[in-house]
Design a protein around this motif. Structure first.
Motif, PDB file in Angstrom:
ATOM      1  N   PRO A  33      65.733 113.919  14.000  1.00 49.24           N
ATOM      2  CA  PRO A  33      66.714 113.863  12.912  1.00 49.24           C
ATOM      3  C   PRO A  33      68.137 114.190  13.374  1.00 49.24           C
ATOM      4  O   PRO A  33      69.093 113.585  12.892  1.00 49.24           O
ATOM      5  N   MET A  34      68.286 115.130  14.317  1.00 47.18           N
ATOM      6  CA  MET A  34      69.623 115.445  14.807  1.00 47.18           C
ATOM      7  C   MET A  34      70.202 114.272  15.597  1.00 47.18           C
ATOM      8  O   MET A  34      71.388 113.959  15.465  1.00 47.18           O
ATOM      9  N   LEU A  35      69.373 113.624  16.399  1.00 48.77           N
ATOM     10  CA  LEU A  35      69.844 112.424  17.100  1.00 48.77           C
ATOM     11  C   LEU A  35      70.283 111.361  16.093  1.00 48.77           C
ATOM     12  O   LEU A  35      71.302 110.692  16.290  1.00 48.77           O
ATOM     13  N   GLY A  36      69.524 111.214  15.016  1.00 50.94           N
ATOM     14  CA  GLY A  36      69.903 110.263  13.979  1.00 50.94           C
ATOM     15  C   GLY A  36      71.218 110.641  13.317  1.00 50.94           C
ATOM     16  O   GLY A  36      72.079 109.782  13.086  1.00 50.94           O
ATOM     17  N   ALA A  37      71.406 111.915  13.020  1.00 51.81           N
ATOM     18  CA  ALA A  37      72.647 112.370  12.395  1.00 51.81           C
ATOM     19  C   ALA A  37      73.842 112.134  13.312  1.00 51.81           C
ATOM     20  O   ALA A  37      74.890 111.653  12.874  1.00 51.81           O
ATOM     21  N   VAL A  38      73.676 112.445  14.586  1.00 45.92           N
ATOM     22  CA  VAL A  38      74.761 112.244  15.547  1.00 45.92           C
ATOM     23  C   VAL A  38      75.069 110.756  15.692  1.00 45.92           C
ATOM     24  O   VAL A  38      76.231 110.349  15.762  1.00 45.92           O
ATOM     25  N   TRP A  39      74.034 109.927  15.694  1.00 42.28           N
ATOM     26  CA  TRP A  39      74.252 108.474  15.796  1.00 42.28           C
ATOM     27  C   TRP A  39      75.012 107.964  14.577  1.00 42.28           C
ATOM     28  O   TRP A  39      75.955 107.168  14.716  1.00 42.28           O
ATOM     29  N   LEU A  61      76.492 115.613  20.681  1.00 43.39           N
ATOM     30  CA  LEU A  61      75.203 116.133  21.151  1.00 43.39           C
ATOM     31  C   LEU A  61      75.345 117.462  21.881  1.00 43.39           C
ATOM     32  O   LEU A  61      74.417 118.261  21.892  1.00 43.39           O
ATOM     33  N   LEU A  62      76.496 117.674  22.506  1.00 36.25           N
ATOM     34  CA  LEU A  62      76.676 118.868  23.323  1.00 36.25           C
ATOM     35  C   LEU A  62      77.312 120.038  22.576  1.00 36.25           C
ATOM     36  O   LEU A  62      77.576 121.079  23.182  1.00 36.25           O
ATOM     37  N   ILE A  63      77.538 119.885  21.284  1.00 40.56           N
ATOM     38  CA  ILE A  63      78.044 121.008  20.495  1.00 40.56           C
ATOM     39  C   ILE A  63      76.997 122.124  20.558  1.00 40.56           C
ATOM     40  O   ILE A  63      75.804 121.870  20.373  1.00 40.56           O
ATOM     41  N   PRO A  64      77.402 123.355  20.870  1.00 38.18           N
ATOM     42  CA  PRO A  64      76.420 124.430  21.068  1.00 38.18           C
ATOM     43  C   PRO A  64      75.418 124.590  19.924  1.00 38.18           C
ATOM     44  O   PRO A  64      74.236 124.820  20.168  1.00 38.18           O
ATOM     45  N   GLY A  65      75.856 124.469  18.688  1.00 40.26           N
ATOM     46  CA  GLY A  65      74.928 124.593  17.568  1.00 40.26           C
ATOM     47  C   GLY A  65      73.864 123.507  17.570  1.00 40.26           C
ATOM     48  O   GLY A  65      72.720 123.745  17.197  1.00 40.26           O
ATOM     49  N   VAL A  66      74.241 122.315  17.993  1.00 42.14           N
ATOM     50  CA  VAL A  66      73.284 121.207  18.069  1.00 42.14           C
ATOM     51  C   VAL A  66      72.262 121.484  19.162  1.00 42.14           C
ATOM     52  O   VAL A  66      71.059 121.324  18.967  1.00 42.14           O
ATOM     53  N   VAL A  67      72.732 121.925  20.302  1.00 39.66           N
ATOM     54  CA  VAL A  67      71.828 122.196  21.430  1.00 39.66           C
ATOM     55  C   VAL A  67      70.873 123.336  21.082  1.00 39.66           C
ATOM     56  O   VAL A  67      69.657 123.207  21.209  1.00 39.66           O
ATOM     57  N   LYS A  68      71.431 124.451  20.615  1.00 44.77           N
ATOM     58  CA  LYS A  68      70.600 125.628  20.320  1.00 44.77           C
ATOM     59  C   LYS A  68      69.604 125.364  19.194  1.00 44.77           C
ATOM     60  O   LYS A  68      68.498 125.868  19.205  1.00 44.77           O
ATOM     61  N   ASN A  69      70.021 124.583  18.209  1.00 39.61           N
ATOM     62  CA  ASN A  69      69.178 124.342  17.045  1.00 39.61           C
ATOM     63  C   ASN A  69      67.937 123.520  17.366  1.00 39.61           C
ATOM     64  O   ASN A  69      66.964 123.579  16.634  1.00 39.61           O
ATOM     65  N   ASN A  70      67.954 122.786  18.440  1.00 38.86           N
ATOM     66  CA  ASN A  70      66.843 121.885  18.726  1.00 38.86           C
ATOM     67  C   ASN A  70      65.870 122.437  19.767  1.00 38.86           C
ATOM     68  O   ASN A  70      65.064 121.699  20.315  1.00 38.86           O
ATOM     69  N   PHE A  71      65.917 123.723  20.000  1.00 36.54           N
ATOM     70  CA  PHE A  71      64.945 124.348  20.892  1.00 36.54           C
ATOM     71  C   PHE A  71      63.676 124.771  20.157  1.00 36.54           C
ATOM     72  O   PHE A  71      62.701 125.147  20.766  1.00 36.54           O
ATOM     73  N   SER A  77      68.039 120.381  11.219  1.00 37.72           N
ATOM     74  CA  SER A  77      68.403 119.030  11.647  1.00 37.72           C
ATOM     75  C   SER A  77      68.080 118.008  10.577  1.00 37.72           C
ATOM     76  O   SER A  77      68.835 117.058  10.360  1.00 37.72           O
ATOM     77  N   LEU A  78      66.988 118.192   9.903  1.00 43.17           N
ATOM     78  CA  LEU A  78      66.595 117.286   8.829  1.00 43.17           C
ATOM     79  C   LEU A  78      67.606 117.368   7.678  1.00 43.17           C
ATOM     80  O   LEU A  78      68.042 116.340   7.148  1.00 43.17           O
ATOM     81  N   ALA A  79      68.008 118.565   7.321  1.00 38.37           N
ATOM     82  CA  ALA A  79      68.990 118.744   6.251  1.00 38.37           C
ATOM     83  C   ALA A  79      70.341 118.158   6.647  1.00 38.37           C
ATOM     84  O   ALA A  79      71.032 117.551   5.819  1.00 38.37           O
TER      85      ALA A  79
END
Length: 179
Positions: A33-39, A61-71, A77-79
């Motif tokens: 979902p995060m990849l979809g949002a970024v796209w 994709l490299l924003i720290p919140g994006v990286v940390k959130n997907n661990f 990410s869905l929201a």
């Protein structure tokens, strides 16, 4: 949504393997979902017609919140994807108050039902409705119907995102915590 992913795990992987289950949940609930949002954000900014789309996509994709959130497995990410889709569909609607407007309402309801983010679009939708009125793209009676239609679709999507709200005991506890 997570339960649907677990059904897929049951079909295609070993559900007793906790590592595999968590991998599937992380991939489908957080990462994709995060990849979809970024796209979608990259598309809105560049229309994917320029070389700038690649650095914009990578930057987001490299924003720290994006990286940390997907661990881990978490619905943020869905929201966020649903919130980005609200913006996407409102832009696609272009003050016509047609099906894209109601798709935005559904995404707003899903975003609100997933994490509460969708509730913050109240001012955006209010201004969007006023813009339709002031630019004479819509008359007042249709504007009022569109506003109530938006709320109805959003409420239905919110309910669909939280099907356990059908049970009164859960609903009471849920709204107690939310208030």
């Amino acid at each position: 949504y997570s339960a649907l992913i677990l059904l897929l795990v049951d079909l295609f992987a070993d559900p007793s393997n906790l590592s595999m289950v968590m991998l599937w949940l992380r991939q489908f609930v957080s990462l994709l979902p995060m990849l979809g949002a970024v796209w979608v954000l990259t598309y809105l900014q560049t229309r994917l017609k320029s070389w700038r789309a690649v650095p914009v996509f990578l930057f987001l994709l490299l924003i720290p919140g994006v990286v940390k959130n997907n661990f881990w497995w978490h619905p943020d990410s869905l929201a966020i994807l649903f919130a980005v889709l609200v913006i996407f569909f409102l832009e696609r609607d272009a003050l016509r108050f047609g099906r894209h407007f109601y798709l935005a309402a559904a995404m707003c309801g899903f975003s609100a039902g997933t994490k509460g983010i969708g509730f913050y679009f109240f001012l955006t939708v209010f201004v969007y409705l006023l813009l339709g009125l002031f630019t004479r793209r819509v008359r007042l009676p249709r504007l009022i119907l569109s506003a109530f239609g938006f709320l109805a679709v959003m409420a239905a999507a919110y309910w669909a995102a939280n099907p356990t709200l059908m049970f009164a005991s859960i609903r009471r506890g849920y709204f107690s915590v939310m208030s």
